[in-house]
Motif scaffolding. Structure first.
Motif, PDB file in Angstrom:
ATOM      1  N   PRO A   1       0.859  -1.282  -0.083  1.00 45.71           N
ATOM      2  CA  PRO A   1       0.054   0.048  -0.053  1.00 45.71           C
ATOM      3  C   PRO A   1       1.014   1.236  -0.002  1.00 45.71           C
ATOM      4  CG  PRO A   1      -0.698  -1.670   1.653  1.00 45.71           C
ATOM      5  CD  PRO A   1       0.466  -2.355   1.045  1.00 45.71           C
ATOM      6  N   GLU A   2       0.453   2.370  -0.881  1.00 42.61           N
ATOM      7  CA  GLU A   2       1.157   3.392  -0.848  1.00 42.61           C
ATOM      8  C   GLU A   2       0.016   4.445  -1.115  1.00 42.61           C
ATOM      9  OE1 GLU A   2       3.202   3.523  -4.623  1.00 42.61           O
ATOM     10  OE2 GLU A   2       4.780   2.296  -3.937  1.00 42.61           O
ATOM     11  N   ALA A   3       0.170   5.830  -0.120  1.00 45.67           N
ATOM     12  CA  ALA A   3      -0.689   6.841  -0.011  1.00 45.67           C
ATOM     13  C   ALA A   3      -0.865   7.444  -1.447  1.00 45.67           C
ATOM     14  CB  ALA A   3      -0.125   7.816   0.800  1.00 45.67           C
ATOM     15  N   ARG A   4      -2.122   7.670  -1.989  1.00 41.02           N
ATOM     16  CA  ARG A   4      -2.227   8.056  -3.341  1.00 41.02           C
ATOM     17  C   ARG A   4      -2.145   9.475  -3.480  1.00 41.02           C
ATOM     18  NH1 ARG A   4      -7.332   6.630  -7.284  1.00 41.02           N
ATOM     19  NH2 ARG A   4      -6.641   7.783  -9.099  1.00 41.02           N
ATOM     20  N   VAL A   5      -0.992   9.932  -4.301  1.00 41.91           N
ATOM     21  CA  VAL A   5      -1.006  11.360  -4.550  1.00 41.91           C
ATOM     22  C   VAL A   5      -1.913  12.159  -5.359  1.00 41.91           C
ATOM     23  CG1 VAL A   5       0.778  13.162  -5.427  1.00 41.91           C
ATOM     24  CG2 VAL A   5       1.538  10.973  -3.892  1.00 41.91           C
ATOM     25  N   ALA A   6      -2.588  13.049  -4.679  1.00 49.09           N
ATOM     26  CA  ALA A   6      -3.516  14.069  -5.333  1.00 49.09           C
ATOM     27  C   ALA A   6      -2.737  15.195  -6.176  1.00 49.09           C
ATOM     28  CB  ALA A   6      -4.402  14.844  -4.486  1.00 49.09           C
ATOM     29  N   ASN A   7      -1.800  15.693  -5.842  1.00 52.52           N
ATOM     30  CA  ASN A   7      -0.986  16.878  -6.399  1.00 52.52           C
ATOM     31  C   ASN A   7       0.370  16.384  -6.522  1.00 52.52           C
ATOM     32  OD1 ASN A   7       0.189  19.268  -7.195  1.00 52.52           O
ATOM     33  ND2 ASN A   7      -1.552  20.174  -6.420  1.00 52.52           N
ATOM     34  N   ARG A   8       1.157  15.981  -7.473  1.00 53.48           N
ATOM     35  CA  ARG A   8       2.533  15.943  -7.639  1.00 53.48           C
ATOM     36  C   ARG A   8       3.369  16.974  -7.394  1.00 53.48           C
ATOM     37  NH1 ARG A   8       2.938  10.557 -10.656  1.00 53.48           N
ATOM     38  NH2 ARG A   8       1.001  10.033 -11.386  1.00 53.48           N
ATOM     39  N   GLU A   9       2.922  18.152  -7.671  1.00 56.03           N
ATOM     40  CA  GLU A   9       3.745  19.148  -7.499  1.00 56.03           C
ATOM     41  C   GLU A   9       3.930  19.742  -5.965  1.00 56.03           C
ATOM     42  OE1 GLU A   9       2.443  22.643  -9.866  1.00 56.03           O
ATOM     43  OE2 GLU A   9       2.541  21.298 -11.753  1.00 56.03           O
ATOM     44  N   THR A  10       2.889  19.519  -5.192  1.00 55.04           N
ATOM     45  CA  THR A  10       2.890  19.899  -3.709  1.00 55.04           C
ATOM     46  C   THR A  10       3.029  18.452  -2.798  1.00 55.04           C
ATOM     47  OG1 THR A  10       0.447  19.446  -3.550  1.00 55.04           O
ATOM     48  CG2 THR A  10       1.466  21.639  -4.188  1.00 55.04           C
ATOM     49  N   GLY A  11       2.879  17.488  -3.452  1.00 56.61           N
ATOM     50  CA  GLY A  11       2.883  16.010  -2.745  1.00 56.61           C
ATOM     51  C   GLY A  11       1.697  15.932  -1.762  1.00 56.61           C
ATOM     52  N   GLU A  12       0.652  16.527  -2.000  1.00 53.91           N
ATOM     53  CA  GLU A  12      -0.621  16.361  -1.460  1.00 53.91           C
ATOM     54  C   GLU A  12      -1.149  15.067  -1.567  1.00 53.91           C
ATOM     55  OE1 GLU A  12      -5.114  18.274  -1.158  1.00 53.91           O
ATOM     56  OE2 GLU A  12      -3.657  19.200  -2.321  1.00 53.91           O
ATOM     57  N   VAL A  13      -1.710  14.242  -0.602  1.00 52.61           N
ATOM     58  CA  VAL A  13      -2.069  12.923  -0.913  1.00 52.61           C
ATOM     59  C   VAL A  13      -3.750  13.171  -0.930  1.00 52.61           C
ATOM     60  CG1 VAL A  13      -0.272  11.801   0.525  1.00 52.61           C
ATOM     61  CG2 VAL A  13      -2.354  12.495   1.768  1.00 52.61           C
ATOM     62  N   ARG A  14      -4.124  12.310  -1.533  1.00 52.47           N
ATOM     63  CA  ARG A  14      -5.607  12.324  -1.623  1.00 52.47           C
ATOM     64  C   ARG A  14      -6.364  11.745  -0.561  1.00 52.47           C
ATOM     65  NH1 ARG A  14      -8.421  12.411  -6.325  1.00 52.47           N
ATOM     66  NH2 ARG A  14      -6.520  11.989  -7.615  1.00 52.47           N
ATOM     67  N   LYS A  15      -7.369  12.364  -0.191  1.00 51.26           N
ATOM     68  CA  LYS A  15      -8.305  11.994   0.879  1.00 51.26           C
ATOM     69  C   LYS A  15      -9.806  11.713   0.422  1.00 51.26           C
ATOM     70  CE  LYS A  15      -5.302  13.473   4.009  1.00 51.26           C
ATOM     71  NZ  LYS A  15      -4.751  12.891   5.357  1.00 51.26           N
ATOM     72  N   ASP A  16     -10.485  10.475   1.318  1.00 50.02           N
ATOM     73  CA  ASP A  16     -11.571  10.524   0.921  1.00 50.02           C
ATOM     74  C   ASP A  16     -12.833  11.500   1.426  1.00 50.02           C
ATOM     75  OD1 ASP A  16     -12.090   9.776   3.520  1.00 50.02           O
ATOM     76  OD2 ASP A  16     -12.411   7.626   3.117  1.00 50.02           O
ATOM     77  N   ARG A  17     -14.131  11.251   1.280  1.00 50.72           N
ATOM     78  CA  ARG A  17     -15.069  12.081   1.895  1.00 50.72           C
ATOM     79  C   ARG A  17     -14.881  12.429   3.360  1.00 50.72           C
ATOM     80  NH1 ARG A  17     -19.314   9.555  -1.818  1.00 50.72           N
ATOM     81  NH2 ARG A  17     -18.896  10.681  -3.679  1.00 50.72           N
ATOM     82  N   ASP A  18     -14.570  11.432   3.985  1.00 51.10           N
ATOM     83  CA  ASP A  18     -14.309  11.389   5.436  1.00 51.10           C
ATOM     84  C   ASP A  18     -13.014  11.699   5.951  1.00 51.10           C
ATOM     85  OD1 ASP A  18     -16.849  10.326   5.568  1.00 51.10           O
ATOM     86  OD2 ASP A  18     -16.396   8.468   5.586  1.00 51.10           O
ATOM     87  N   GLY A  19     -12.163  12.311   4.990  1.00 54.03           N
ATOM     88  CA  GLY A  19     -10.864  12.792   5.449  1.00 54.03           C
ATOM     89  C   GLY A  19      -9.738  11.864   5.621  1.00 54.03           C
ATOM     90  N   GLN A  20      -9.986  10.264   5.265  1.00 53.84           N
ATOM     91  CA  GLN A  20      -9.109   9.334   5.509  1.00 53.84           C
ATOM     92  C   GLN A  20      -8.057   9.466   4.030  1.00 53.84           C
ATOM     93  OE1 GLN A  20     -11.600   5.816   6.134  1.00 53.84           O
ATOM     94  NE2 GLN A  20     -10.297   5.506   7.660  1.00 53.84           N
TER      95      GLN A  20
END
Length: 118
Positions: A20-39
């Protein structure tokens, strides 16, 4: 995006091949993707092997880090759904699950009784 429920019991053996690897939402900032509940949303690479030699590799997204799921372990996937997507000339399927857990280890064969018959 069309969602398609998948009957995981018909897929055969599933083995984690990429931990398992945290899914990246924004490659430039390194922000990880969160679901609707913030997980945090994690991606797990899974090899699916049906009867015989036929095998496929899919990436499955799941909310929250799947505990105990490491490379090489067989896994149990609950609530698997496929989503068809299209962006311009590109299209494909993505997969999401409610949970991914290590599969129970198969029961060890009973030890044969040792004794002399002579």
């Amino acid at each position: 995006m069309q969602s398609i429920p998948v009957d995981g019991t018909r897929l055969g053996t599933m083995t984690c091949i990429v931990a398992p690897e945290a899914r990246v939402a924004n490659r430039e900032t390194g922000e990880v993707r969160k679901d609707r509940d913030g997980q945090t949303v994690y991606t797990v690479g899974v090899a699916v092997r049906q009867d015989g030699r036929r095998a496929s590799i899919i990436e499955i997204s799941v909310s929250g880090e799947p505990a105990g799921v490491v490379e090489g372990v067989q896994v149990h996937v609950t609530g698997l759904t496929a989503f068809s997507w299209a962006m311009g000339d590109r299209h494909g399927l993505s997969f999401r699950a409610d949970s991914i857990t290590p599969a129970p280890a198969p029961a060890a064969p009973a030890a044969s009784r040792k004794g002399s018959d002579s």
